[in-house]
Scaffold this active site. Sequence first.
Site: not given
Length: 561
Positions: A63, A177, A236, A281
């Site tokens: 993306d 998460g 998302d 992350k």
Amino acid sequence: MSASEPIPVYTSLTDLYGSLGTSLNHAERWNNIAEEFQRQFGRKPAYIARAPGRVNLIGEHIDYCLFGVLPAAIERDILIAISPRPHHHDHAPGSVVAENMHTKYTRQVFAPAPRRKASVSEEEVHVEEWHLDINTKELRWESYVKAGYYGVLINYFTGGGNPAPVDILVTGTVPAGSGLSSSAAMVVGSTLAFLAVNGKLEPNFTGSGPQISKGQLVEMAVANEKRVGVNSGGMDQAASVISVPSSALYISFFPSLSASSVPLPPGAVFIIANSLVISDKAVTAKRNYNLRVVETLAAARILALRLGVKVGAEERVTLREVIGRLAGEIEGEGDGEGMPIEWIEETLRRMEREVEGLKPAKATEDGQLGVKMEEMIRMSGLSEGEFKQVYLSWVEVEATHFQLYKRAKHVFTEASRVLQFRKTCLSSQSTESLNPLDVIKRLGELMNESQTSCDELFECSCPELNELTKIAREAGAFGSRLTGAGWGGCTVSLVSEDNVDAFIKQVSERYGPYKGLEGEKLSEVIFATKPSSGACGEWGFFIVAVAFDVSCFIWRTRPSF
């Protein structure tokens, strides 16, 4: 196009979830949040906003290269009940009392503050007239609520007027998460709730008031989520807002964000399984996510140079933009993608050959197919200073070798798999002679190929995800792959509808971290879902119905079907 449709408003769960059996599974949750709101705040909620999580069926890490992806909303969702607080003189304008039904979260009270013009620059004063503290270093649950609220403030309360003081109650079934976008669902739900309670989203059934489209809500939610430090590309939020039942969503990002539904074949169910590996992350970004972004961008410039495609000296061109320029794309033509999808498919096939030019002549002694920093800079045609300014001044990365070949090959082949997945689904709708089982098998093959590419080329899988996908296939899945960024999180498996219980039983018995989990604890880590509808609202008179017990709710909704 789906993005131009208004935000849906439902008056029964049957309309929302599509069938009595499915709505029965959720009715108790809606009843509970309405009753708990009344217990805590002394009155019924005026609105309940719903925003689902999402699973990316195929199209991982492409993306941000601006290639299309195929996510779907899942049944698990975030619910936010909200109501204006009775006006008292001691309430600050727009103050919020926020509660969460999860006991580990505590009550939060906050209020936006109008910015004084003397405290901001001449440029800022025309952009934002409100201040609301959001801690981007420690992502707390209320930060996502605040992010949604902030977008409503700056879009609808600049230049006059005050937002209503409100009470809100949040609950959710999207595991945090896990790669299922609980954060995006929170921001979408919060944005929708604050729009509704402030009269900025009139119910469809009144026939009056402004109608905010799904696409407009997506744009707001993307901007809102950036306020918590998440630079999202929109997948998302679009999946959470625009999805429809029994369909995936084909989302393209170039030349602009667009989305269209892709009906899935009947008899197929997706099983989500959490590896229980959490990838931080923020800690690993310089070696994982951020590094992959830089590698794909550098690969795009180098490929463009090799193919004679013009790129500006300071431009961070993406792989999608490179193929568009190579094919002579004219912006505005085609099915929301600039150029027709058939052109994209043809150019991708060419790029799968051209990308071999990024492959080093021979691997290093330790098997590396990457190149060192100085070689990557040389290949880019930029000076060291220019390269670092364009590609490294805004992000921190850590690597001895940069895997340009592997990353670009994954992106091109994965983009092609997305289009094949889409075409297979659409063909099954238009051709009655196709056997649904053959269609499902082909989709499974594409998912398996995607997992192999994520593991071997993009290197975003991990041993636990590999083990879970292997167990899933041996338990009868047609296809199984990681979903989300990877390095932990969840897998998604395509399973026959009549094999769901047996499949879950086999996986739970064979995957070590699931040993000893039963009942609700097991259902939190492995569960079936069909593609769900996107974000919506439940307004006014529906709340009166849902506040009764479940049998009364079922009786009330029964005439609607």
